[in-house]
Write an enzyme that holds these catalytic residues in place. Structure first.
Site, mmCIF file in Angstrom:
data_model
loop_
_atom_site.group_PDB
_atom_site.id
_atom_site.type_symbol
_atom_site.label_atom_id
_atom_site.label_comp_id
_atom_site.label_asym_id
_atom_site.label_seq_id
_atom_site.Cartn_x
_atom_site.Cartn_y
_atom_site.Cartn_z
ATOM 1 N N ASP A 5 3.610 30.725 12.287
ATOM 2 C CA ASP A 5 3.919 30.523 13.693
ATOM 3 C C ASP A 5 4.937 31.602 14.048
ATOM 4 O O ASP A 5 5.468 32.281 13.162
ATOM 5 C CB ASP A 5 4.491 29.116 13.903
ATOM 6 C CG ASP A 5 4.677 28.760 15.374
ATOM 7 O OD1 ASP A 5 4.066 29.420 16.241
ATOM 8 O OD2 ASP A 5 5.447 27.838 15.663
ATOM 9 N N ASP A 7 7.575 31.421 17.138
ATOM 10 C CA ASP A 7 8.849 30.887 17.627
ATOM 11 C C ASP A 7 9.482 29.938 16.617
ATOM 12 O O ASP A 7 8.858 28.989 16.160
ATOM 13 C CB ASP A 7 8.640 30.153 18.959
ATOM 14 C CG ASP A 7 8.317 31.108 20.091
ATOM 15 O OD1 ASP A 7 8.907 32.198 20.143
ATOM 16 O OD2 ASP A 7 7.465 30.754 20.930
ATOM 17 N N GLU A 52 6.644 16.804 23.095
ATOM 18 C CA GLU A 52 6.451 17.747 21.991
ATOM 19 C C GLU A 52 7.311 17.383 20.780
ATOM 20 O O GLU A 52 6.854 17.470 19.640
ATOM 21 C CB GLU A 52 6.796 19.161 22.454
ATOM 22 C CG GLU A 52 6.650 20.198 21.357
ATOM 23 C CD GLU A 52 7.099 21.577 21.787
ATOM 24 O OE1 GLU A 52 6.491 22.552 21.326
ATOM 25 O OE2 GLU A 52 8.070 21.690 22.565
ATOM 26 N N SER A 120 0.384 31.299 17.574
ATOM 27 C CA SER A 120 1.493 30.858 18.398
ATOM 28 C C SER A 120 1.002 30.417 19.756
ATOM 29 O O SER A 120 0.032 30.946 20.290
ATOM 30 C CB SER A 120 2.491 32.004 18.576
ATOM 31 O OG SER A 120 3.537 31.612 19.415
ATOM 32 N N ALA A 121 1.711 29.454 20.317
ATOM 33 C CA ALA A 121 1.459 29.065 21.707
ATOM 34 C C ALA A 121 2.284 29.944 22.639
ATOM 35 O O ALA A 121 2.247 29.775 23.842
ATOM 36 C CB ALA A 121 1.813 27.600 21.921
ATOM 37 N N LYS A 136 -6.402 39.383 11.173
ATOM 38 C CA LYS A 136 -7.557 39.135 10.316
ATOM 39 C C LYS A 136 -7.650 37.630 10.157
ATOM 40 O O LYS A 136 -6.658 36.932 10.205
ATOM 41 C CB LYS A 136 -7.372 39.756 8.932
ATOM 42 C CG LYS A 136 -7.703 41.217 8.872
ATOM 43 C CD LYS A 136 -7.739 41.640 7.433
ATOM 44 C CE LYS A 136 -8.143 43.079 7.319
ATOM 45 N NZ LYS A 136 -8.089 43.560 5.959
#
Length: 192
Positions: A5, A7, A52, A120-121, A136
């Site tokens: 990820d 953040d 969240e 990542s969002a 990849k």
């Protein structure tokens, strides 16, 4: 392959006691975003962030609401018509930082042709300004590392259930670098 990820995993959670912004907040709080947009983004944060971080809800329960949040936030940011050529300055002006020893970690991966996939969002164009990514798609042995920085006691159980290794309030890449050594990846020498 290393899958990460962005953040609060590759980037720091805090530095010198001050919270570092995730990629969305770099734009949300920048001079490129109107005050009206900032207010709407803050309303979305106040609505969805508690969901969240709620350790009582499952990922399956949260996912549709997180997608709803990201979609609304992205729509607001797109409406700002932010020019890509201004992103580098906004990132430099922000308090976003990569973790300590990140360069050593990236050098290890590069020297041994180990791809780094970043899922990542966050905002892709912002991420590109902070770090170069390798794209990849591969599968292999997976060792999951969770960086637990906030609400430690509340989230500890869910992190221990989700990750093979849980690092608490660790702002470095010492453990990932040590793992590369364990797996036989020779580390480059760094100058002091």
């Amino acid at each position: 392959v290393v899958i990460s990820d962005f953040d609060m995993t590759l980037t720091r959670f805090a530095y010198n006691g001050k919270r570092c912004p995730p990629s969305h907040n770099i734009l949300n709080n920048s001079r490129l975003t109107s005050e009206e947009c900032k207010a709407q983004l803050k309303d979305l944060l106040n609505t969805y962030h508690p969901i969240e971080i709620d350790s009582k809800q499952t990922a399956e329960e949260k996912l549709p609401l997180m997608v709803e949040w990201w979609t609304k936030a992205h729509t607001l940011l797109v409406q700002q018509r932010i020019r890509k050529d201004l992103l580098q300055d906004v990132v430099k002006e922000s308090d976003a930082m990569l973790r300590e020893l990140y360069q050593l970690f990236f050098d290890h991966l590069h020297e041994h042709s180990i791809p780094l996939l970043i899922f990542s969002a966050g905002l892709g164009d912002v991420l590109e300004e902070v770090i170069l990514i390798y794209n990849k798609r591969e599968r292999g042995n997976i060792l999951q590392i969770g960086f637990l920085n906030d609400k430690v006691e509340e989230r500890k159980t869910s992190y221990l259930n989700a990750y093979d290794i849980v690092l608490v309030k660790d702002e470095t890449m010492e453990v990932p670098n040590a793992l590369l050594l364990c797996f036989g990846v020779a580390l480059p020498r760094t100058s002091s």
